[in-house]
Design an enzyme around this catalytic site. Structure first.
Site, short mmCIF file in Angstrom:
data_model
loop_
_atom_site.label_atom_id
_atom_site.label_comp_id
_atom_site.label_asym_id
_atom_site.label_seq_id
_atom_site.Cartn_x
_atom_site.Cartn_y
_atom_site.Cartn_z
NE ARG A 51 -2.62 0.84 3.49
CZ ARG A 51 -1.94 1.58 4.37
NH1 ARG A 51 -1.55 2.80 4.06
NH2 ARG A 51 -1.65 1.09 5.56
CE LYS A 202 -9.21 5.30 -20.53
NZ LYS A 202 -9.53 4.89 -19.20
N1 PLP Z 1 -8.60 10.68 -17.72
C1 PLP Z 1 -9.07 10.40 -18.94
C2 PLP Z 1 -8.81 11.36 -20.06
C3 PLP Z 1 -9.80 9.23 -19.17
O1 PLP Z 1 -10.28 8.97 -20.40
C4 PLP Z 1 -10.04 8.36 -18.07
C5 PLP Z 1 -10.83 7.11 -18.24
O2 PLP Z 1 -11.51 6.90 -19.22
C6 PLP Z 1 -9.55 8.70 -16.82
C7 PLP Z 1 -8.81 9.85 -16.68
C8 PLP Z 1 -9.80 7.83 -15.62
O3 PLP Z 1 -8.93 6.75 -15.64
P1 PLP Z 1 -9.23 5.34 -14.93
O4 PLP Z 1 -10.43 4.75 -15.58
O5 PLP Z 1 -7.94 4.60 -15.15
O6 PLP Z 1 -9.47 5.64 -13.49
#
Ligand code: PLP
Length: 391
Positions: A51, A202
């Site tokens: 953690r 992503k």
């Molecule tokens: N920022 C952007 C531009 C995103 O597209 C997303 C998720 O789609 C996030 C942050 C949030 O990320 P996570 O789903 O990994 O928490």
């Protein structure tokens, strides 16, 4: 590693790797141990415990990620939202005010609009392409400014240079969610941002099999954010850390290919007679094209478009495509397609969507690494199907 690592491609492979390699292992092993034997650490945050984000898997990732954006330090988190919420809750304290871009990833939008008040925080939305309007929203308690590298789903590019200038002039901390760009296309700290945030879910991981986040910036900020994360508990587990580490090695290959493929597909769609509108910063017709060229080394793998015939045509298109999976999210090796009005932006009222320029028939594509020609052929047959059925 004696030789300095210059290019991004080489850093992706070699930066941060243990030297010498652990028992000679070429791939970073997974340290599936919640705690590690006490070695005389004197601070809570230095005790070795998953953690506390300091297992060998975390530390190797921190070194590699920091090298990619030339950051002093990096931190991995259990999700992109953990990176965003923990950073904001570190930079801001009760009573502070935030200026934040009006077009945002939905989770960030909801965190600010639903949860900020409970922490004693306030905010104002800014039009990120109109710096002349920001001064009027500045308050004595404004402490930070927050933007995204490219907006979803219209791929607008904020005046990022003006954001940095404004932040410096008014003593604000500047934060950017650089998920859509990835370190291959944009390195915000080199442009003067204080904190660069990513949903590593992503492009960074790239294989649609984990959720993770990243914070990068000055060591003093990253240390503070790490301590808050240690208390809030949004850690990344070692197996996910291993997958992120593995995914990162091919980041440059994937993203450069996705840049090229998305540009070719955007051009194909822009020429197609049944397409009314294409949003992609790589197209000369995009309002943010010149700015994107100056800031980014590629325009990314996400684009959106409106087929002629509105929602009906969009739904026929989505039913007719054979290669893309109909799913939210982006940045992975598989091409994904979604209609934001019923998925990512369903939370907005129809009126708010209209005001934001998000037509109900808009389709968002996240281009993967399939052959570009195969995708174009598939999109062409699906668009022709949507015209045939619309007749
Ligand atoms: N920022 C952007 C531009 C995103 O597209 C997303 C998720 O789609 C996030 C942050 C949030 O990320 P996570 O789903 O990994 O928490």
């Amino acid at each position: 590693m004696k030789q300095p690592l210059k290019s991004l491609e080489t850093k992706l492979i070699h930066a941060g790797e243990p030297e010498p390699r652990i028992l000679g292992a070429v791939a970073m092993p997974i340290f599936q141990s919640a705690m590690f034997q006490y070695q005389g650490e004197t601070s809570y945050h230095d005790l070795k415990y998953i953690r506390l984000n300091n297992t060998p898997n975390h530390l190797a990732l921190h070194r590699k990620l920091a090298a990619l954006e030339n950051a002093e330090a990096a931190l991995v988190t259990g999700s992109g939202m953990a990176a965003i919420s923990t950073s904001l809750l570190t930079v801001l304290k009760s009573g502070d005010h935030l200026l934040i871009q009006n077009s945002l990833y939905g989770g960030t939008h909801d965190f600010v609009t639903h949860d900020f008040a409970a922490f004693g925080l306030s905010y104002d939305f800014i039009e990120a392409e109109r710096p002349e309007t920001w001064q009027a929203l500045l308050k004595p308690n404004t402490k930070a400014i927050y933007v995204e590298a490219m907006t979803n789903p219209l791929l607008q590019v904020a005046d990022l240079e003006a954001v940095v200038k404004f932040a410096r002039a008014h003593g604000l901390v500047s934060l950017i969610d650089s998920t859509f760009a990835s370190p291959v296309n944009f390195r915000p700290l080199e442009w003067g941002f204080d904190l660069s945030l990513h949903s590593g879910t992503k492009y960074l991981n790239g294989h649609s099999d984990i959720v993770c986040g990243v914070v990068m910036g000055a060591a003093a900020w990253v240390e503070k954010i790490t301590h808050r994360l240690n208390h809030l508990g949004g850690t990344l587990d070692p197996h996910a850390a291993y997958l992120l580490h593995r995914g990162l090695k091919t980041l440059a290959l994937r993203v450069r290919y996705q840049n090229e493929s998305a540009l070719a597909i955007a051009r194909f769609l822009a020429r197609h007679p049944v397409v009314a509108q294409v949003n992609y910063a790589g197209l000369e017709s995009h309002p943010g094209h010149q700015r994107a060229r100056r800031l980014f080394s590629g325009f990314g793998g996400v684009l959106s478009f409106e087929p002629r015939g509105g929602v009906e045509a969009a739904d026929v298109f989505l039913q007719s495509v054979r290669l893309p999976l109909i799913a939210i999210s982006l940045g992975g090796v598989d091409t994904l397609a979604t209609r934001p009005a019923i998925t990512t932006h369903a939370g907005l009222s129809a009126e708010d969507r209209r005001r934001a320029g998000i037509a109900d028939g808009l389709i968002r594509l996240s281009i993967g690494i399939e052959a570009t020609d195969d995708l174009i052929e598939d999109f062409d047959q699906a668009l022709n199907e949507s015209t045939a059925r619309g007749r």
